[in-house]
Design a protein around this motif. Structure first.
Motif, PDB file in Angstrom:
ATOM      1  N   ALA A 136       0.814  -1.219   0.000  1.00 18.23           N
ATOM      2  CA  ALA A 136       0.000   0.000   0.000  1.00 18.23           C
ATOM      3  C   ALA A 136       0.842   1.262   0.000  1.00 18.23           C
ATOM      4  N   LYS A 137       2.114   1.160   0.356  1.00 20.37           N
ATOM      5  CA  LYS A 137       2.985   2.342   0.301  1.00 20.37           C
ATOM      6  C   LYS A 137       3.105   2.866  -1.128  1.00 20.37           C
ATOM      7  N   ASP A 138       3.162   1.952  -2.085  1.00 17.97           N
ATOM      8  CA  ASP A 138       3.246   2.341  -3.498  1.00 17.97           C
ATOM      9  C   ASP A 138       1.876   2.402  -4.165  1.00 17.97           C
ATOM     10  N   ASN A 139       0.877   1.752  -3.571  1.00 20.90           N
ATOM     11  CA  ASN A 139      -0.452   1.698  -4.176  1.00 20.90           C
ATOM     12  C   ASN A 139      -1.502   1.820  -3.064  1.00 20.90           C
ATOM     13  N   PRO A 140      -1.728   3.040  -2.569  1.00 21.68           N
ATOM     14  CA  PRO A 140      -2.659   3.212  -1.442  1.00 21.68           C
ATOM     15  C   PRO A 140      -4.110   2.857  -1.765  1.00 21.68           C
ATOM     16  N   LYS A 141      -4.442   2.721  -3.027  1.00 20.55           N
ATOM     17  CA  LYS A 141      -5.808   2.341  -3.403  1.00 20.55           C
ATOM     18  C   LYS A 141      -5.988   0.832  -3.515  1.00 20.55           C
ATOM     19  N   LEU A 142      -4.956   0.080  -3.181  1.00 14.10           N
ATOM     20  CA  LEU A 142      -4.992  -1.367  -3.351  1.00 14.10           C
ATOM     21  C   LEU A 142      -5.979  -2.028  -2.387  1.00 14.10           C
ATOM     22  N   VAL A 143      -6.815  -2.900  -2.921  1.00 15.94           N
ATOM     23  CA  VAL A 143      -7.676  -3.772  -2.119  1.00 15.94           C
ATOM     24  C   VAL A 143      -6.977  -5.126  -2.050  1.00 15.94           C
ATOM     25  N   TYR A 144      -6.688  -5.574  -0.844  1.00 16.66           N
ATOM     26  CA  TYR A 144      -5.860  -6.760  -0.632  1.00 16.66           C
ATOM     27  C   TYR A 144      -6.671  -7.789   0.129  1.00 16.66           C
ATOM     28  N   LEU A 163     -14.105  -2.234  -3.012  1.00 13.77           N
ATOM     29  CA  LEU A 163     -13.981  -1.388  -4.207  1.00 13.77           C
ATOM     30  C   LEU A 163     -15.065  -0.316  -4.217  1.00 13.77           C
ATOM     31  N   LEU A 164     -16.273  -0.654  -3.780  1.00 18.50           N
ATOM     32  CA  LEU A 164     -17.331   0.358  -3.688  1.00 18.50           C
ATOM     33  C   LEU A 164     -16.981   1.417  -2.649  1.00 18.50           C
ATOM     34  N   GLU A 165     -16.465   0.988  -1.500  1.00 18.75           N
ATOM     35  CA  GLU A 165     -16.089   1.947  -0.459  1.00 18.75           C
ATOM     36  C   GLU A 165     -14.955   2.843  -0.925  1.00 18.75           C
ATOM     37  N   ARG A 166     -14.058   2.292  -1.737  1.00 20.24           N
ATOM     38  CA  ARG A 166     -12.929   3.066  -2.255  1.00 20.24           C
ATOM     39  C   ARG A 166     -13.383   4.252  -3.093  1.00 20.24           C
ATOM     40  N   GLU A 167     -14.550   4.118  -3.706  1.00 18.71           N
ATOM     41  CA  GLU A 167     -15.044   5.217  -4.537  1.00 18.71           C
ATOM     42  C   GLU A 167     -15.320   6.472  -3.714  1.00 18.71           C
TER      43      GLU A 167
END
Length: 396
Positions: A114-122, A185-189
């Motif tokens: 997440a340091k390089d990709n803070p939008k990542l869902v893991y 992914l919905l919450e990320r929006e």
């Protein structure tokens, strides 16, 4: 060949599939079937373990891995890990089912990525959870069926516990993980942030016990085996007509009355042994015996027609051949066709949910191990000279 989305619904998302066996691949298949670009990361052929569901040419593997692309990377090599991180940096989702400690040792845990990709869902899938006293135990579907309570309520009373005939803990864990990914992914929006989510075979199995859990947690009742008969709705279960077995489901007093009249036993409606649910529970064995006596007078087709026309649910108990001979199955379009370059035409069951505007299909057959490695690495901007060097040094 570039990504061929199986649906437009999730075509904008890229998923990195680091999973093996069944629960994780099932999760990723759900996303692939709805159009996500799922990239399956596998070890190179010479390093592979027994992770391919009966071999890459087996029907199980073909079903589970359709609509995906495949890349091989040697995660024991620093450049293999570096390449994986580069791939993940541009992805939306990562799914893994390593032992809980492995991702941290490899530096591909959520916090690191997440340091390089803070939008990542893991998404992590395990046997027993990411922490706790059993977290490091190996997970297996039948173990979860047993520990989650399912086997204690499945089977004929007095004959010992029974597993169900499908890997239900694996499948449910995978489907729940896919659901969790879609929620994230919905919450990320709205938040703009990714997050770590995790589930396990054990959690999925306990959740799937459904009303049996509330019977215990609220009522204090420990369910036992009820065989082929519903534990609380009577009569509901497997009965025998003249030419074979069928299922009948009787829920509620109104349907009970319909059932009695169709069976030619209206006197049962007022019979003190059977007139209410509690009485039928106490006298279920004698009731079931009398039902079977009356059913034996006619074939299954007669009773299925009579009961369904009369508003009582009734149906065949089908083997796989009979399932796919059923006209309703054909009408629903559940069987999809795809052509495998290696194996030729295939028929596979598609998704059980129909989206009218953005339907799911099977756009490509399951890939061979590493079939798309160079294609995907080129998409990352890696030059052919570097690809040749990486292959020669065992990075992929």
């Amino acid at each position: 060949m570039p990504h061929q989305p199986a649906s437009s619904a999730l075509a904008r998302f890229r998923v990195i599939d680091l999973t093996q066996v069944r629960a994780g691949p099932t999760c990723c298949r759900q996303l692939a079937d709805w159009g996500a670009d799922v990239i399956q990361v596998q070890m190179p052929e010479h390093m592979r373990g027994d992770d391919t569901l009966g071999g890459q040419d087996g029907s199980d593997y073909q079903y589970t891995h359709r609509n995906k692309r495949s890349i091989t990377l040697n995660l024991k090599e620093p450049e293999g890990i570096a390449t994986l991180k580069r791939l993940i940096a541009g992805a939306d989702v990562v799914v893994e089912n390593f032992r809980p400690d492995v991702k941290f040792r490899l530096g591909i845990d959520y916090e690191s990525l997440a340091k390089d990709n803070p939008k990542l869902v893991y998404a992590s899938i395990s046997g027993f959870g990411q922490s706790g006293p059993l977290a490091t135990r190996p997970g297996f579907d039948q173990i979860a069926q047993g520990m989650g309570g399912l086997m204690s309520v499945t089977g004929i009373p007095g004959e010992g516990p029974m597993r169900v005939g499908i890997p239900i803990a694996d499948l449910c864990a995978g489907i729940f993980a896919a659901q969790g990914i879609l929620v994230a992914l919905l919450e990320r929006e709205s938040s703009g942030k990714g997050q770590w989510l995790h589930t396990s075979l054990l959690e999925a199995m306990v959740y799937m016990m459904d009303f049996q859990t509330s019977r215990f947690l609220i009522d204090g009742e420990v369910a036992t085996q009820a065989g082929n008969f519903h534990p609380t709705s009577i009569p509901t279960g497997v009965y025998k007509a003249r030419d074979g077995y069928l299922n009948i489901a009787v829920f509620g007093s109104k349907i009970w009355e319909r059932f009695c009249n169709i069976l030619g036993a209206p006197e049962w409606i007022e019979d003190p042994r059977y007139h209410d649910k509690a009485s039928r529970d106490v006298n279920r064995d004698s009731l079931n015996a009398q039902i079977n006596e009356r059913l034996a007078a006619q074939d299954r087709s007669h009773w299925i027609t009579q009961f369904n026309e009369g508003g009582v649910a009734c149906g065949l108990i089908s083997d796989m051949r009979e399932v796919f001979a059923e006209p309703q199955i054909a009408h629903l379009g559940m069987v999809k066709e795809v052509v495998s370059a290696r194996m030729g035409p295939q028929k596979l069951v598609g998704q059980p949910v129909q989206l009218e505007r953005t339907p799911s299909t099977i756009a490509r057959a399951a890939p061979r191990r590493g079939e798309h490695t160079e294609e995907i690495l080129r998409e990352l901007g890696i030059a052919d000279t570097d690809l040749a060097r990486m292959k020669a040094t065992g990075v992929y």
